[in-house]
Design an enzyme around this catalytic site. Sequence first.
Site, short mmCIF file in Angstrom:
data_model
loop_
_atom_site.label_atom_id
_atom_site.label_comp_id
_atom_site.label_asym_id
_atom_site.label_seq_id
_atom_site.Cartn_x
_atom_site.Cartn_y
_atom_site.Cartn_z
N CYS A 168 0.82 -1.21 0.00
CA CYS A 168 0.00 0.00 0.00
C CYS A 168 0.85 1.26 0.00
O CYS A 168 0.51 2.26 -0.63
CB CYS A 168 -0.92 -0.01 1.21
N HIS A 193 -1.77 1.64 7.37
CA HIS A 193 -2.15 1.47 5.96
C HIS A 193 -2.04 2.81 5.23
O HIS A 193 -2.48 3.84 5.74
CB HIS A 193 -3.59 0.95 5.88
N ASN A 247 -8.35 3.76 -2.25
CA ASN A 247 -7.64 2.64 -1.64
C ASN A 247 -7.02 1.78 -2.74
O ASN A 247 -7.21 2.03 -3.93
CB ASN A 247 -8.62 1.82 -0.79
#
Length: 338
Positions: free
Chosen positions: A149, A286, A306
Site C-alpha cells: 500500500c 495502511h 484505496n
Amino acid sequence: MRRRQLFLGLTIAFSALVSSVCCHNVTSGETRTEVNGSAFKFGSFRKQFHRLYEIGSEESDRRHRYFQDATKRHAYLNSFSAAPQSARYGINQFSDLSQEEFRDLYLQAQTSRAPCFSGPKTVGLPAKFDWRQKAVVAPVQNQQACGSCWAFSVVGAMQSVHAIEGSKLEQLSVQQVLDCSYKNKGCSGGSPLWALDWLKQTGVKLVPQSEYPYKAKTGICHFFSQSHGGVAVTNFTAHDFSGQEEAMMGQLVERGPLTAIVDAVSWQDYLGGIIQHHCSSQWSNHAILVVGYDTTGDIPYWIVQNSWGTTWGNEGYVYIKIGGNVCGIADSVAAVFL
C-alpha cells in the site's frame, strides 16, 4: 512486541464483546437457524469470490469459522451506524480472513512521524473538491496479497501531480518502487515518506507500468539509465494536520492528491458510507491516497482512494469524516513535487 500484544488484547476483548452482544439469550433453535443461514451465506460467498477450497476440508472449516466471526463483527459495527450516511459493514472479499491474517497481509505500512503543520491556511476553499473530476486520478488498483500500500499511495500521488502539470495521465510503475526502494521491505511493508525520500535522494525516474508491470511480490530491482524517460520527485512535504484538517484541505487543493497513513483495522469489513467510528489515531498501519473532500452535507468527509480493487468499499474508495482526525487520516500527510 508491545504493540502486537496490545492489538491481540484488543482483538480478544472486541471478540468477547461481539459475542455477548450477538449471542445473548439465543435458543437452540435460533442457533441452528443461525448456523444454517451462515452456511448458506458462506456458500454464496465462496461462489461470488471464487474460493476454491473444498467443502469439508480443514481449510474450509477454518475459513467458515472466520466468516462466522465476521458476521458477528458486522452486527456490532453496524450498531453504531444510525445516520443515513454512516458507514456500513458486511460481507466482502476479506470475510474469510481472521483479523490477524488481514493485518499481516494488508496493513503493512510503517508510521513515520511528521512535524505539525505551521503554514498559513488557504482562504476561499470550495465547499467540495474532487481531483477525479479533473481527470487526473488513475483508476483504482489492487495490491493483492502483498503489503505494498505504501508504494501505491506514493505512485498514485506522483502520477496525479504529473497529470495536473499538463502531462497525459499515465499509470507509473508501483513494482519499480516495490523492488528498488531499499529503505523499505517490499511486500513486507514500508513507509510512504521513506519511499519519497528515496526517490528524492536518488533521482530515480519511475517508468510507466506497462514497462515494469506489477507482480504482487518483491523482485529484483530493474535499473534504467538516466537518459531513459520517466517521472522523478524533486521534493515533497510531510506534515501532521491533526486539529488542522481545514489546512489539509487547502494542501489538497493547492498541491494535488495527498499520501496519508491511517488505521484501517476496521476496513476489513467496510462496504460503504462515511466512517465516523471504529478507527484510532496514532496507530497507523495502511497508506492511502486522499483525492478530494465534500463539506456540503450533514457529515463532511474526505474522499480516499484505496488499493484493494474496485469490489471493495465505494468502488474502491472510502469516505472518512472530516474533523476529529478519524482513522488518524491527518497524522502523516505528504504532498509531492515533481
